[in-house]
Design a protein around this motif. Structure first.
Motif, PDB file in Angstrom:
ATOM      1  N   LYS A 176       8.805   5.910   4.872  1.00 17.59           N
ATOM      2  CA  LYS A 176       8.944   5.895   3.417  1.00 17.59           C
ATOM      3  C   LYS A 176       7.739   5.149   2.852  1.00 17.59           C
ATOM      4  O   LYS A 176       7.427   4.051   3.306  1.00 17.59           O
ATOM      5  CB  LYS A 176      10.235   5.180   2.998  1.00 17.59           C
ATOM      6  N   TYR A 177       7.065   5.708   1.878  1.00 14.14           N
ATOM      7  CA  TYR A 177       5.893   5.030   1.327  1.00 14.14           C
ATOM      8  C   TYR A 177       5.611   5.532  -0.078  1.00 14.14           C
ATOM      9  O   TYR A 177       6.122   6.571  -0.503  1.00 14.14           O
ATOM     10  CB  TYR A 177       4.659   5.250   2.209  1.00 14.14           C
ATOM     11  N   PHE A 178       4.766   4.795  -0.793  1.00 17.26           N
ATOM     12  CA  PHE A 178       4.301   5.285  -2.086  1.00 17.26           C
ATOM     13  C   PHE A 178       2.794   5.108  -2.186  1.00 17.26           C
ATOM     14  O   PHE A 178       2.217   4.172  -1.616  1.00 17.26           O
ATOM     15  CB  PHE A 178       5.011   4.586  -3.256  1.00 17.26           C
ATOM     16  N   PHE A 179       2.158   6.021  -2.891  1.00 15.22           N
ATOM     17  CA  PHE A 179       0.721   5.986  -3.157  1.00 15.22           C
ATOM     18  C   PHE A 179       0.510   5.569  -4.608  1.00 15.22           C
ATOM     19  O   PHE A 179       1.180   6.066  -5.509  1.00 15.22           O
ATOM     20  CB  PHE A 179       0.101   7.362  -2.925  1.00 15.22           C
ATOM     21  N   ILE A 180      -0.448   4.663  -4.831  1.00 22.45           N
ATOM     22  CA  ILE A 180      -0.767   4.155  -6.161  1.00 22.45           C
ATOM     23  C   ILE A 180      -2.269   4.297  -6.412  1.00 22.45           C
ATOM     24  O   ILE A 180      -3.085   3.961  -5.555  1.00 22.45           O
ATOM     25  CB  ILE A 180      -0.361   2.671  -6.297  1.00 22.45           C
ATOM     26  N   GLY A 181      -2.616   4.788  -7.599  1.00 16.86           N
ATOM     27  CA  GLY A 181      -4.016   4.950  -7.940  1.00 16.86           C
ATOM     28  C   GLY A 181      -4.605   3.764  -8.666  1.00 16.86           C
ATOM     29  O   GLY A 181      -5.820   3.557  -8.637  1.00 16.86           O
ATOM     30  N   ASN A 182      -3.779   2.974  -9.350  1.00 16.80           N
ATOM     31  CA  ASN A 182      -4.249   1.785 -10.054  1.00 16.80           C
ATOM     32  C   ASN A 182      -3.364   0.613  -9.644  1.00 16.80           C
ATOM     33  O   ASN A 182      -2.178   0.577  -9.977  1.00 16.80           O
ATOM     34  CB  ASN A 182      -4.212   1.978 -11.569  1.00 16.80           C
ATOM     35  N   GLY A 183      -3.943  -0.334  -8.940  1.00 17.15           N
ATOM     36  CA  GLY A 183      -3.166  -1.444  -8.391  1.00 17.15           C
ATOM     37  C   GLY A 183      -2.698  -2.460  -9.397  1.00 17.15           C
ATOM     38  O   GLY A 183      -2.025  -3.429  -9.025  1.00 17.15           O
ATOM     39  N   TYR A 184      -3.015  -2.264 -10.691  1.00 17.48           N
ATOM     40  CA  TYR A 184      -2.558  -3.195 -11.722  1.00 17.48           C
ATOM     41  C   TYR A 184      -1.654  -2.538 -12.755  1.00 17.48           C
ATOM     42  O   TYR A 184      -1.311  -3.170 -13.748  1.00 17.48           O
ATOM     43  CB  TYR A 184      -3.760  -3.855 -12.411  1.00 17.48           C
ATOM     44  N   ASP A 185      -1.249  -1.308 -12.546  1.00 19.96           N
ATOM     45  CA  ASP A 185      -0.238  -0.687 -13.399  1.00 19.96           C
ATOM     46  C   ASP A 185       1.141  -1.095 -12.875  1.00 19.96           C
ATOM     47  O   ASP A 185       1.792  -0.352 -12.137  1.00 19.96           O
ATOM     48  CB  ASP A 185      -0.382   0.841 -13.397  1.00 19.96           C
ATOM     49  N   ASP A 186       1.577  -2.292 -13.248  1.00 19.12           N
ATOM     50  CA  ASP A 186       2.803  -2.846 -12.668  1.00 19.12           C
ATOM     51  C   ASP A 186       4.016  -1.946 -12.870  1.00 19.12           C
ATOM     52  O   ASP A 186       4.826  -1.762 -11.963  1.00 19.12           O
ATOM     53  CB  ASP A 186       3.093  -4.232 -13.268  1.00 19.12           C
ATOM     54  N   SER A 187       4.174  -1.404 -14.075  1.00 15.30           N
ATOM     55  CA  SER A 187       5.359  -0.583 -14.325  1.00 15.30           C
ATOM     56  C   SER A 187       5.364   0.654 -13.438  1.00 15.30           C
ATOM     57  O   SER A 187       6.435   1.110 -13.005  1.00 15.30           O
ATOM     58  CB  SER A 187       5.451  -0.198 -15.800  1.00 15.30           C
ATOM     59  N   VAL A 188       4.197   1.194 -13.122  1.00 11.81           N
ATOM     60  CA  VAL A 188       4.111   2.363 -12.240  1.00 11.81           C
ATOM     61  C   VAL A 188       4.418   1.948 -10.800  1.00 11.81           C
ATOM     62  O   VAL A 188       5.122   2.659 -10.069  1.00 11.81           O
ATOM     63  CB  VAL A 188       2.724   3.018 -12.328  1.00 11.81           C
ATOM     64  N   ILE A 189       3.899   0.802 -10.388  1.00  5.31           N
ATOM     65  CA  ILE A 189       4.179   0.306  -9.037  1.00  5.31           C
ATOM     66  C   ILE A 189       5.678   0.091  -8.852  1.00  5.31           C
ATOM     67  O   ILE A 189       6.280   0.543  -7.864  1.00  5.31           O
ATOM     68  CB  ILE A 189       3.415  -1.007  -8.776  1.00  5.31           C
ATOM     69  N   TYR A 190       6.304  -0.578  -9.812  1.00  4.41           N
ATOM     70  CA  TYR A 190       7.750  -0.824  -9.704  1.00  4.41           C
ATOM     71  C   TYR A 190       8.553   0.463  -9.811  1.00  4.41           C
ATOM     72  O   TYR A 190       9.629   0.583  -9.210  1.00  4.41           O
ATOM     73  CB  TYR A 190       8.186  -1.831 -10.766  1.00  4.41           C
ATOM     74  N   HIS A 191       8.051   1.420 -10.571  1.00  6.48           N
ATOM     75  CA  HIS A 191       8.673   2.749 -10.636  1.00  6.48           C
ATOM     76  C   HIS A 191       8.745   3.361  -9.236  1.00  6.48           C
ATOM     77  O   HIS A 191       9.797   3.856  -8.802  1.00  6.48           O
ATOM     78  CB  HIS A 191       7.837   3.610 -11.587  1.00  6.48           C
ATOM     79  N   GLN A 192       7.626   3.300  -8.496  1.00  2.00           N
ATOM     80  CA  GLN A 192       7.613   3.874  -7.147  1.00  2.00           C
ATOM     81  C   GLN A 192       8.501   3.069  -6.197  1.00  2.00           C
ATOM     82  O   GLN A 192       9.161   3.636  -5.320  1.00  2.00           O
ATOM     83  CB  GLN A 192       6.182   3.947  -6.627  1.00  2.00           C
ATOM     84  N   ILE A 193       8.536   1.750  -6.362  1.00  2.00           N
ATOM     85  CA  ILE A 193       9.445   0.936  -5.551  1.00  2.00           C
ATOM     86  C   ILE A 193      10.895   1.303  -5.869  1.00  2.00           C
ATOM     87  O   ILE A 193      11.761   1.303  -4.985  1.00  2.00           O
ATOM     88  CB  ILE A 193       9.193  -0.558  -5.803  1.00  2.00           C
ATOM     89  N   GLY A 194      11.156   1.643  -7.132  1.00  2.00           N
ATOM     90  CA  GLY A 194      12.493   2.106  -7.502  1.00  2.00           C
ATOM     91  C   GLY A 194      12.910   3.340  -6.726  1.00  2.00           C
ATOM     92  O   GLY A 194      14.080   3.493  -6.346  1.00  2.00           O
ATOM     93  N   HIS A 195      11.950   4.245  -6.479  1.00  2.00           N
ATOM     94  CA  HIS A 195      12.243   5.410  -5.633  1.00  2.00           C
ATOM     95  C   HIS A 195      12.665   4.965  -4.238  1.00  2.00           C
ATOM     96  O   HIS A 195      13.609   5.518  -3.648  1.00  2.00           O
ATOM     97  CB  HIS A 195      11.004   6.311  -5.528  1.00  2.00           C
ATOM     98  N   PHE A 196      11.954   3.969  -3.700  1.00  2.00           N
ATOM     99  CA  PHE A 196      12.310   3.461  -2.369  1.00  2.00           C
ATOM    100  C   PHE A 196      13.738   2.928  -2.363  1.00  2.00           C
ATOM    101  O   PHE A 196      14.511   3.203  -1.435  1.00  2.00           O
ATOM    102  CB  PHE A 196      11.342   2.361  -1.943  1.00  2.00           C
TER     103      PHE A 196
END
Length: 268
Positions: A176-196
């Motif tokens: 299980k993993y997520f790919f992120i294009g911008n390491g400082y878009d916190d809401s997007v990072i947490y969005h992907q963690i929400g999928h996990f």
């Protein structure tokens, strides 16, 4: 964006529960001094480690985005320069940051002070989000997740194409993993963690998006309702982590291109 964001300030945070190694610094080819053990930073980013031997030498400290020295904490951040459109298990390297060289006098204790990792090392912001997520899950369930939360930062991935992938939805995957294009878009990072979280603690049965080669996009009114649910619940869970950690803007979702906003909305 670390340069401004919702709060208008740059916040320096401790690198918590990350693995630490000590290396002998001999120019271009440093040598690992401790081959059998790593130590972990604590909640405040501090650590203490024994340097073997009494020889005077230059040493370096390496900080890794793994948590093998912290019992039960299964976190990992990797770096991959490609977009990984094949949706295969990520092969990018574990991220490490080396300190400057310090002169070790041998057989004595000394402080190396504070090592500040540059803001250009975006993976460490992703690491901070993973630690927050693990602490949130521990507060809710009583323990850290048994599955590894794996985040991958890719400089070649457009920020709005960030995605989550799992063996439950994509044939051939083992992680299980997520790919992120911008390491400082916190809401997007947490969005992907929400999928996990939804995947690891419940069930995701949205269609396998890799077969069509298309990722779900905001504003698409023709999405399968299962995809719409998966996106909505993951955004909610991500905001819940941010609220748990005291973020006063947890209800705000911001997607940028690394500099300028692309999309923003408020959760109701």
């Amino acid at each position: 964006d670390y340069r401004a964001g919702f709060h208008g300030t740059t916040t320096v945070r401790p690198v918590r529960f990350a693995d630490i190694e000590v290396w002998a610094s001999n120019g271009t080819s440093p040598t690992l001094l401790l081959t059998t053990a790593r130590v972990a930073t604590d909640q405040n980013g501090n650590f203490s480690i024994v340097v073997p031997g009494s020889t005077q030498q230059k040493i370096q400290v390496l900080c890794y985005t793994t948590a093998t020295a912290t019992s039960g904490l299964n976190l990992e951040v990797r770096r991959n320069s490609n977009q990984n459109t094949a949706f295969t298990d990520p092969t990018g390297a574990i991220v490490s940051y080396p300190s400057q060289a310090f002169q070790y006098l041998g057989g004595t204790s000394f402080s190396i002070g504070t090592i500040q990792i540059p803001f250009t090392e975006q993976e460490f912001n992703i690491w901070d989000a993973l630690v927050n997520a693990a602490q949130f899950l521990q507060s809710v369930t009583g323990s850290y997740p048994t599955s590894t939360i794996l985040g991958v930062w890719s400089s070649g991935l457009l920020s709005y194409r960030s995605y989550y992938a799992s063996p439950s939805g994509i044939s051939g995957l083992t992680k299980k993993y997520f790919f992120i294009g911008n390491g400082y878009d916190d809401s997007v990072i947490y969005h992907q963690i929400g999928h996990f979280i939804a995947d690891a603690y419940s069930k995701l049965d949205a269609p396998d998006f890799s077969s069509a080669g298309v990722l779900p996009l905001f504003g698409d009114g023709n999405q399968d309702i299962r995809i719409a649910w998966a996106e909505g619940v993951s955004i909610f869970l991500g905001a819940s982590i941010r609220q748990f950690k005291g973020d006063t803007q947890a209800a705000n979702y911001l997607l940028t291109d690394g500099t300028n906003p692309i999309l923003s909305f408020e959760l109701q």
